[in-house]
Scaffold this motif. Structure first.
Motif, PDB file in Angstrom:
ATOM      1  N   ARG A 118       0.844  -1.211   0.000  1.00  0.00           N
ATOM      2  CA  ARG A 118       0.000   0.000   0.000  1.00  0.00           C
ATOM      3  C   ARG A 118       0.872   1.252   0.000  1.00  0.00           C
ATOM      4  O   ARG A 118       0.596   2.219  -0.709  1.00  0.00           O
ATOM      5  CB  ARG A 118      -0.938  -0.008   1.222  1.00  0.00           C
ATOM      6  CG  ARG A 118      -1.877   1.195   1.312  1.00  0.00           C
ATOM      7  CD  ARG A 118      -2.859   1.180   0.146  1.00  0.00           C
ATOM      8  NE  ARG A 118      -3.609   2.421  -0.019  1.00  0.00           N
ATOM      9  CZ  ARG A 118      -3.177   3.495  -0.670  1.00  0.00           C
ATOM     10  NH1 ARG A 118      -1.973   3.523  -1.217  1.00  0.00           N
ATOM     11  NH2 ARG A 118      -3.947   4.561  -0.795  1.00  0.00           N
ATOM     12  N   MET A 119       1.990   1.191   0.786  1.00  0.00           N
ATOM     13  CA  MET A 119       2.897   2.345   0.838  1.00  0.00           C
ATOM     14  C   MET A 119       3.551   2.572  -0.523  1.00  0.00           C
ATOM     15  O   MET A 119       3.912   3.679  -0.871  1.00  0.00           O
ATOM     16  CB  MET A 119       3.955   2.133   1.914  1.00  0.00           C
ATOM     17  CG  MET A 119       3.380   2.320   3.318  1.00  0.00           C
ATOM     18  SD  MET A 119       4.630   2.365   4.592  1.00  0.00           S
ATOM     19  CE  MET A 119       5.328   0.751   4.515  1.00  0.00           C
ATOM     20  N   LYS A 120       3.702   1.451  -1.276  1.00  0.00           N
ATOM     21  CA  LYS A 120       4.286   1.596  -2.615  1.00  0.00           C
ATOM     22  C   LYS A 120       3.222   1.954  -3.659  1.00  0.00           C
ATOM     23  O   LYS A 120       3.481   1.975  -4.853  1.00  0.00           O
ATOM     24  CB  LYS A 120       4.987   0.287  -3.020  1.00  0.00           C
ATOM     25  CG  LYS A 120       6.195   0.005  -2.126  1.00  0.00           C
ATOM     26  CD  LYS A 120       7.242  -0.848  -2.798  1.00  0.00           C
ATOM     27  CE  LYS A 120       6.726  -2.170  -3.275  1.00  0.00           C
ATOM     28  NZ  LYS A 120       7.765  -2.987  -3.890  1.00  0.00           N
ATOM     29  N   GLY A 121       1.964   2.154  -3.190  1.00  0.00           N
ATOM     30  CA  GLY A 121       0.907   2.622  -4.088  1.00  0.00           C
ATOM     31  C   GLY A 121      -0.017   1.543  -4.622  1.00  0.00           C
ATOM     32  O   GLY A 121      -0.888   1.829  -5.436  1.00  0.00           O
ATOM     33  N   LYS A 122       0.173   0.270  -4.179  1.00  0.00           N
ATOM     34  CA  LYS A 122      -0.701  -0.798  -4.696  1.00  0.00           C
ATOM     35  C   LYS A 122      -1.878  -1.017  -3.747  1.00  0.00           C
ATOM     36  O   LYS A 122      -1.687  -1.383  -2.588  1.00  0.00           O
ATOM     37  CB  LYS A 122       0.088  -2.106  -4.806  1.00  0.00           C
ATOM     38  CG  LYS A 122       1.012  -2.117  -5.959  1.00  0.00           C
ATOM     39  CD  LYS A 122       1.406  -3.525  -6.333  1.00  0.00           C
ATOM     40  CE  LYS A 122       2.189  -3.466  -7.620  1.00  0.00           C
ATOM     41  NZ  LYS A 122       2.669  -4.719  -8.066  1.00  0.00           N
ATOM     42  N   LYS A 123      -3.096  -0.811  -4.276  1.00  0.00           N
ATOM     43  CA  LYS A 123      -4.274  -0.931  -3.422  1.00  0.00           C
ATOM     44  C   LYS A 123      -4.850  -2.347  -3.511  1.00  0.00           C
ATOM     45  O   LYS A 123      -5.890  -2.580  -4.135  1.00  0.00           O
ATOM     46  CB  LYS A 123      -5.308   0.106  -3.837  1.00  0.00           C
ATOM     47  CG  LYS A 123      -4.793   1.526  -3.631  1.00  0.00           C
ATOM     48  CD  LYS A 123      -5.834   2.543  -4.019  1.00  0.00           C
ATOM     49  CE  LYS A 123      -5.312   3.947  -3.778  1.00  0.00           C
ATOM     50  NZ  LYS A 123      -6.146   4.963  -4.403  1.00  0.00           N
ATOM     51  N   LEU A 124      -4.160  -3.311  -2.877  1.00  0.00           N
ATOM     52  CA  LEU A 124      -4.573  -4.714  -2.996  1.00  0.00           C
ATOM     53  C   LEU A 124      -5.896  -4.992  -2.272  1.00  0.00           C
ATOM     54  O   LEU A 124      -6.693  -5.811  -2.717  1.00  0.00           O
ATOM     55  CB  LEU A 124      -3.477  -5.624  -2.436  1.00  0.00           C
ATOM     56  CG  LEU A 124      -2.100  -5.526  -3.109  1.00  0.00           C
ATOM     57  CD1 LEU A 124      -1.115  -6.475  -2.466  1.00  0.00           C
ATOM     58  CD2 LEU A 124      -2.209  -5.827  -4.597  1.00  0.00           C
ATOM     59  N   THR A 145      -9.089  -4.249 -10.861  1.00  0.00           N
ATOM     60  CA  THR A 145      -7.823  -3.528 -10.749  1.00  0.00           C
ATOM     61  C   THR A 145      -7.550  -2.761 -12.043  1.00  0.00           C
ATOM     62  O   THR A 145      -8.082  -3.116 -13.104  1.00  0.00           O
ATOM     63  CB  THR A 145      -6.655  -4.504 -10.470  1.00  0.00           C
ATOM     64  OG1 THR A 145      -5.455  -3.763 -10.320  1.00  0.00           O
ATOM     65  CG2 THR A 145      -6.467  -5.517 -11.590  1.00  0.00           C
ATOM     66  N   THR A 146      -6.716  -1.739 -11.927  1.00  0.00           N
ATOM     67  CA  THR A 146      -6.304  -1.023 -13.139  1.00  0.00           C
ATOM     68  C   THR A 146      -4.889  -1.442 -13.527  1.00  0.00           C
ATOM     69  O   THR A 146      -4.353  -0.999 -14.530  1.00  0.00           O
ATOM     70  CB  THR A 146      -6.304   0.511 -12.891  1.00  0.00           C
ATOM     71  OG1 THR A 146      -5.655   0.745 -11.651  1.00  0.00           O
ATOM     72  CG2 THR A 146      -7.694   1.067 -12.891  1.00  0.00           C
ATOM     73  N   GLU A 147      -4.289  -2.333 -12.680  1.00  0.00           N
ATOM     74  CA  GLU A 147      -2.865  -2.649 -12.889  1.00  0.00           C
ATOM     75  C   GLU A 147      -2.604  -3.736 -13.922  1.00  0.00           C
ATOM     76  O   GLU A 147      -1.520  -3.801 -14.486  1.00  0.00           O
ATOM     77  CB  GLU A 147      -2.243  -3.058 -11.555  1.00  0.00           C
ATOM     78  CG  GLU A 147      -2.365  -1.939 -10.552  1.00  0.00           C
ATOM     79  CD  GLU A 147      -1.250  -1.916  -9.555  1.00  0.00           C
ATOM     80  OE1 GLU A 147      -0.358  -2.773  -9.662  1.00  0.00           O
ATOM     81  OE2 GLU A 147      -1.279  -1.055  -8.680  1.00  0.00           O
ATOM     82  N   SER A 148      -3.581  -4.629 -14.134  1.00  0.00           N
ATOM     83  CA  SER A 148      -3.352  -5.697 -15.105  1.00  0.00           C
ATOM     84  C   SER A 148      -3.791  -5.249 -16.489  1.00  0.00           C
ATOM     85  O   SER A 148      -4.763  -4.493 -16.625  1.00  0.00           O
ATOM     86  CB  SER A 148      -4.163  -6.936 -14.736  1.00  0.00           C
ATOM     87  OG  SER A 148      -3.763  -7.400 -13.493  1.00  0.00           O
ATOM     88  N   ALA A 149      -3.103  -5.743 -17.488  1.00  0.00           N
ATOM     89  CA  ALA A 149      -3.456  -5.373 -18.849  1.00  0.00           C
ATOM     90  C   ALA A 149      -4.441  -6.373 -19.445  1.00  0.00           C
ATOM     91  O   ALA A 149      -5.399  -6.002 -20.106  1.00  0.00           O
ATOM     92  CB  ALA A 149      -2.203  -5.317 -19.699  1.00  0.00           C
ATOM     93  N   ASP A 150      -4.196  -7.657 -19.180  1.00  0.00           N
ATOM     94  CA  ASP A 150      -5.020  -8.682 -19.837  1.00  0.00           C
ATOM     95  C   ASP A 150      -6.098  -9.214 -18.899  1.00  0.00           C
ATOM     96  O   ASP A 150      -5.873  -9.418 -17.710  1.00  0.00           O
ATOM     97  CB  ASP A 150      -4.126  -9.839 -20.314  1.00  0.00           C
ATOM     98  CG  ASP A 150      -3.112 -10.230 -19.249  1.00  0.00           C
ATOM     99  OD1 ASP A 150      -2.723  -9.338 -18.475  1.00  0.00           O
ATOM    100  OD2 ASP A 150      -2.749 -11.406 -19.160  1.00  0.00           O
ATOM    101  N   GLN A 151      -7.269  -9.447 -19.473  1.00  0.00           N
ATOM    102  CA  GLN A 151      -8.397  -9.964 -18.694  1.00  0.00           C
ATOM    103  C   GLN A 151      -8.243 -11.478 -18.480  1.00  0.00           C
ATOM    104  O   GLN A 151      -8.263 -12.241 -19.447  1.00  0.00           O
ATOM    105  CB  GLN A 151      -9.711  -9.663 -19.443  1.00  0.00           C
ATOM    106  CG  GLN A 151     -10.953 -10.277 -18.826  1.00  0.00           C
ATOM    107  CD  GLN A 151     -11.236  -9.782 -17.422  1.00  0.00           C
ATOM    108  OE1 GLN A 151     -11.369  -8.598 -17.180  1.00  0.00           O
ATOM    109  NE2 GLN A 151     -11.300 -10.712 -16.470  1.00  0.00           N
ATOM    110  N   PRO A 152      -8.075 -11.951 -17.206  1.00  0.00           N
ATOM    111  CA  PRO A 152      -7.986 -13.389 -17.002  1.00  0.00           C
ATOM    112  C   PRO A 152      -9.345 -14.066 -17.168  1.00  0.00           C
ATOM    113  O   PRO A 152     -10.384 -13.395 -17.129  1.00  0.00           O
ATOM    114  CB  PRO A 152      -7.487 -13.508 -15.559  1.00  0.00           C
ATOM    115  CG  PRO A 152      -7.818 -12.225 -14.908  1.00  0.00           C
ATOM    116  CD  PRO A 152      -7.908 -11.187 -15.971  1.00  0.00           C
ATOM    117  N   PHE A 153      -9.314 -15.381 -17.308  1.00  0.00           N
ATOM    118  CA  PHE A 153     -10.557 -16.153 -17.437  1.00  0.00           C
ATOM    119  C   PHE A 153     -11.312 -16.129 -16.104  1.00  0.00           C
ATOM    120  O   PHE A 153     -10.755 -16.472 -15.057  1.00  0.00           O
ATOM    121  CB  PHE A 153     -10.196 -17.590 -17.838  1.00  0.00           C
ATOM    122  CG  PHE A 153     -11.329 -18.557 -17.692  1.00  0.00           C
ATOM    123  CD1 PHE A 153     -12.410 -18.521 -18.563  1.00  0.00           C
ATOM    124  CD2 PHE A 153     -11.322 -19.499 -16.674  1.00  0.00           C
ATOM    125  CE1 PHE A 153     -13.462 -19.408 -18.414  1.00  0.00           C
ATOM    126  CE2 PHE A 153     -12.377 -20.395 -16.524  1.00  0.00           C
ATOM    127  CZ  PHE A 153     -13.443 -20.341 -17.399  1.00  0.00           C
TER     128      PHE A 153
END
Ligand code: HEM
Ligand code: HEM
Length: 215
Positions: free
Chosen positions: A158-164, A173-181
């Motif tokens: 979270r401190m590194k900016g990742k809102k898990l 999420t906005t971090e992944s490019a490809d849509q998983p199944f």
């Protein structure tokens, strides 16, 4: 926006957190009827997660949790975009599943040496029951340690900016490019309810009736 966690994985996580909290408090306080009933529902939840890990969404698959030590080290050292758990997070998930199953199995063979015993006690030698009692008491410390590290890691990301956490609540999420199944989590919830009823019918009638003062 890409969807990475289906409805079951999200619900599973927060049900797991509530279940472990109830089990920890009820075990510590000696409220064993509540402890047993919650333990049986958690067993059904974990079994459903394993089944979902075989044919659920790709990010829920157990096969996606196994990585080489090199990949785990890389994930710890470098920030790489991943879809689902990253290799280091996958190790954490496998550790959790192992510790939780040890806790559940040892509980099923534990006894308070007075009145109450787990449903498997009658089928195993007494030496196993003693071992299970020790395991049940000691493994909880490992589980608590793992939970501490887990929450620490989430805070670090979270401190590194990742809102898990946000991703685990919303699924997106906005971090992944490809849509998983993705599969609808509804099927998994049906399996969870059926398994819960089955386990409670098999082992949970006494503690359930005691809990609700019936009979
Ligand atoms: C009893 C305490 C907890 C346990 C046993 C636990 C266990 C787990 C497990 C097993 C997973 C993997 C989920 C799956 O693939 O099915 C997971 C993921 C996750 N947990 Fe927890 N958790 C706990 C508490 C928390 C808390 C309090 C937070 C929030 C601060 C949290 C945040 C997360 C997040 C964000 C993920 C997804 C990680 C990722 O993106 O790879 N957990 N947790
Ligand atoms: C993840 C699941 C579980 C957790 C976190 C958990 C946790 C605990 C804790 C913290 C205690 C108190 C230990 C102590 O006195 O130091 C306890 C006691 C106990 N648990 Fe569990 N438990 C779980 C599952 C189960 C299950 C499924 C059963 C059986 C159906 C069970 C049966 C017992 C019994 C019989 C005791 C009393 C032991 C004694 O008094 O010495 N537990 N548990």
């Amino acid at each position: 926006m890409v969807k990475v966690w289906d409805g079951f994985v999200r619900g599973f996580h927060w049900l797991l957190v509530c279940g472990i909290a109830i089990l920890y408090i009820s075990g510590d306080e000696g409220w064993l009827d509540l402890h047993f009933v919650t333990g049986y529902v958690l067993l059904a939840l974990m079994l459903t997660r394993i089944i979902w890990g075989c044919f659920g969404s790709s990010t829920a698959r157990l096969a996606s949790l196994f990585h080489s030590p090199k990949a785990v080290m890389n994930a710890l050292l470098k920030d790489q975009p991943t879809t689902g758990h990253n290799p280091a997070g996958s190790v954490m998930v496998l550790v959790f599943f192992t510790l939780i199953f040890i806790q559940l199995l040892s509980g099923l063979m534990s006894s308070d040496d007075i009145l109450i015993e787990g449903p498997l006690v009658q089928y195993v030698p007494y030496a196993w029951v003693e071992l299970a009692n020790d395991l049940h008491r000691d493994n909880i410390d490992l589980l608590l340690m793992a939970i501490g590290i887990h929450i620490g890691a989430i805070a670090f990301y979270r401190m590194k900016g990742k809102k898990l956490v946000k991703t685990l609540v919303t699924g997106y999420t906005t971090e992944s490019a490809d849509q998983p199944f993705m599969r609808s989590g509804k099927v998994a919830y049906i399996i969870f309810v059926v398994l819960s009823i089955g386990v409670l019918y098999l082992w949970g009638q006494e503690p359930l009736m005691a809990l609700f003062n019936v009979g």
